[in-house]
Design a protein around this motif. Structure first.
Motif, PDB file in Angstrom:
ATOM      1  N   GLY A 152       0.866  -1.310  -0.142  1.00  0.00           N
ATOM      2  CA  GLY A 152      -0.053   0.169   0.126  1.00  0.00           C
ATOM      3  C   GLY A 152       0.739   1.295  -0.105  1.00  0.00           C
ATOM      4  N   PRO A 153       0.256   2.581  -0.054  1.00  0.00           N
ATOM      5  CA  PRO A 153       1.090   3.684  -0.229  1.00  0.00           C
ATOM      6  C   PRO A 153       1.508   4.079   1.241  1.00  0.00           C
ATOM      7  CG  PRO A 153      -1.429   4.096  -0.219  1.00  0.00           C
ATOM      8  CD  PRO A 153      -1.455   2.479  -0.278  1.00  0.00           C
ATOM      9  N   ALA A 154       2.573   4.815   1.248  1.00  0.00           N
ATOM     10  CA  ALA A 154       2.867   5.264   2.493  1.00  0.00           C
ATOM     11  C   ALA A 154       1.979   5.961   3.226  1.00  0.00           C
ATOM     12  CB  ALA A 154       4.434   6.424   1.936  1.00  0.00           C
ATOM     13  N   VAL A 161      -5.479   8.934  -0.700  1.00  0.00           N
ATOM     14  CA  VAL A 161      -5.941   7.876  -1.679  1.00  0.00           C
ATOM     15  C   VAL A 161      -7.265   7.033  -1.193  1.00  0.00           C
ATOM     16  CG1 VAL A 161      -5.286   5.937  -2.598  1.00  0.00           C
ATOM     17  CG2 VAL A 161      -3.737   7.356  -2.420  1.00  0.00           C
ATOM     18  N   GLN A 162      -7.319   6.855   0.051  1.00  0.00           N
ATOM     19  CA  GLN A 162      -8.452   6.218   0.406  1.00  0.00           C
ATOM     20  C   GLN A 162      -9.767   7.169   0.443  1.00  0.00           C
ATOM     21  OE1 GLN A 162      -7.253   5.113   4.625  1.00  0.00           O
ATOM     22  NE2 GLN A 162      -6.760   3.012   3.837  1.00  0.00           N
ATOM     23  N   MET A 163      -9.516   8.418   0.829  1.00  0.00           N
ATOM     24  CA  MET A 163     -10.644   9.324   0.981  1.00  0.00           C
ATOM     25  C   MET A 163     -11.175   9.671  -0.427  1.00  0.00           C
ATOM     26  SD  MET A 163      -9.608  12.274   3.492  1.00  0.00           S
ATOM     27  CE  MET A 163     -10.895  13.348   3.481  1.00  0.00           C
ATOM     28  N   THR A 164     -10.231   9.582  -1.464  1.00  0.00           N
ATOM     29  CA  THR A 164     -10.728   9.770  -2.628  1.00  0.00           C
ATOM     30  C   THR A 164     -11.759   8.509  -3.300  1.00  0.00           C
ATOM     31  OG1 THR A 164      -8.942  11.125  -3.355  1.00  0.00           O
ATOM     32  CG2 THR A 164     -10.009  10.150  -5.138  1.00  0.00           C
ATOM     33  N   LEU A 165     -11.180   7.437  -2.970  1.00  0.00           N
ATOM     34  CA  LEU A 165     -11.975   6.354  -3.416  1.00  0.00           C
ATOM     35  C   LEU A 165     -12.873   5.958  -2.679  1.00  0.00           C
ATOM     36  CD1 LEU A 165      -8.802   4.019  -3.672  1.00  0.00           C
ATOM     37  CD2 LEU A 165      -9.962   4.841  -5.638  1.00  0.00           C
ATOM     38  N   LEU A 179      -5.449  -1.541  -3.423  1.00  0.00           N
ATOM     39  CA  LEU A 179      -4.088  -0.912  -2.987  1.00  0.00           C
ATOM     40  C   LEU A 179      -2.919  -2.099  -2.882  1.00  0.00           C
ATOM     41  CD1 LEU A 179      -5.564   1.801  -0.487  1.00  0.00           C
ATOM     42  CD2 LEU A 179      -4.802   2.100  -2.973  1.00  0.00           C
ATOM     43  N   HIS A 180      -3.476  -3.119  -2.222  1.00  0.00           N
ATOM     44  CA  HIS A 180      -2.415  -4.360  -1.935  1.00  0.00           C
ATOM     45  C   HIS A 180      -2.058  -4.832  -3.453  1.00  0.00           C
ATOM     46  CE1 HIS A 180      -0.265  -7.683  -0.340  1.00  0.00           C
ATOM     47  NE2 HIS A 180      -1.162  -8.465  -0.989  1.00  0.00           N
ATOM     48  N   ASP A 191       5.923   5.758  -2.209  1.00  0.00           N
ATOM     49  CA  ASP A 191       5.808   6.894  -2.330  1.00  0.00           C
ATOM     50  C   ASP A 191       5.546   7.504  -3.506  1.00  0.00           C
ATOM     51  OD1 ASP A 191       8.251   6.003  -3.200  1.00  0.00           O
ATOM     52  OD2 ASP A 191       9.528   7.415  -2.226  1.00  0.00           O
ATOM     53  N   ALA A 192       4.962   6.865  -4.515  1.00  0.00           N
ATOM     54  CA  ALA A 192       4.847   7.282  -5.886  1.00  0.00           C
ATOM     55  C   ALA A 192       3.357   8.565  -5.604  1.00  0.00           C
ATOM     56  CB  ALA A 192       3.977   6.289  -6.596  1.00  0.00           C
ATOM     57  N   TYR A 193       3.124   9.177  -6.635  1.00  0.00           N
ATOM     58  CA  TYR A 193       2.198  10.368  -6.440  1.00  0.00           C
ATOM     59  C   TYR A 193       0.685   9.759  -6.169  1.00  0.00           C
ATOM     60  CZ  TYR A 193       5.702  13.302  -8.582  1.00  0.00           C
ATOM     61  OH  TYR A 193       7.021  14.205  -8.751  1.00  0.00           O
TER      62      TYR A 193
END
Length: 215
Positions: A152-154, A161-165, A179-180, A191-193
């Motif tokens: 998952g993301p940092a 990311v979660q809030m948007t999804l 995310l996994h 740490d990708a955008y």
């Protein structure tokens, strides 16, 4: 203490408050057990033999039986009940909102954003869950026989990311799995955008593979 019951599925009904009651016939006796909605969807038709792991709770001298599909799920339910302010209804709601590994991971990682997706769980309750259970669950998950996924993301990116999804209507289980997959299978770095995580997650969630996982 009743550890489990093995018997015939006599029926499943929904009662007030959206509770799911399994009637299990064991040696000619019918036991009513409140079960998570997820388990109600996984059980076989009436007449089949199943094994249900149980928790007994006494309220006002009246015993209440709760049923679960595995010892780990039953034991996590008990851990949730040990947190101040968490009753049986809220504990079952947490188990229904997130799959077992994802719920453990959310608590260990203090992922409040994921936990508050459960109806009835606010920010303070989610923070209390993490504070009181984090250390216990780090040890418990080893004896329970599973390990929490780390993909998952940092942390600094995860919340956005979660809030948007979530805002797009995806469920906590869908978001966690996506995310996994994006981390492990696609190889996107932690740490990708934010935009890259969202784009790849949506692409997976829109694919046939994601639909198969949901089923």
């Amino acid at each position: 203490m009743i550890s489990y019951l093995k018997g015939i599925v006599a029926g499943i009904q929904t009662v007030g408050g959206g509770r799911f009651i399994l009637t299990l016939e064991v040696n000619g006796l019918g036991y009513d057990l409140q079960i998570p909605q997820r388990l109600s969807q996984q059980l076989p038709d009436s007449g089949a033999v199943v094994q249900i792991f149980t928790h007994v709770q006494i309220r006002d001298e009246v015993p209440f039986l709760y049923g679960f599909g595995s010892p780990a799920e039953r034991d996590l339910f008990r851990h949730l009940l040990s947190v101040s302010g968490i009753g049986a209804a809220l504990a079952i709601a947490l188990l229904d909102t997130l799959e077992l590994p994802d719920l453990v991971q959310a608590i260990i990682a203090t992922n409040v954003q994921m936990l508050i997706q459960t109806p009835g769980v606010g920010k303070k309750t989610a923070e209390r869950l993490c504070l009181e259970l984090k250390a216990k669950l780090i040890e418990w998950r080893k004896s329970a026989g599973f390990f929490v996924a780390t993909g998952g993301p940092a942390p600094g990116i995860l919340k956005d990311v979660q809030m948007t999804l979530f805002a797009l209507g995806y469920t906590p289980n869908e978001v966690s799995h996506a995310l996994h997959v994006v981390s492990e299978d696609i190889g996107l770095t932690k740490d990708a955008y934010v935009e890259d995580w969202i784009k790849q997650a949506i692409a997976h969630l829109s694919s046939g593979e994601a639909i198969t996982h949901q089923l």
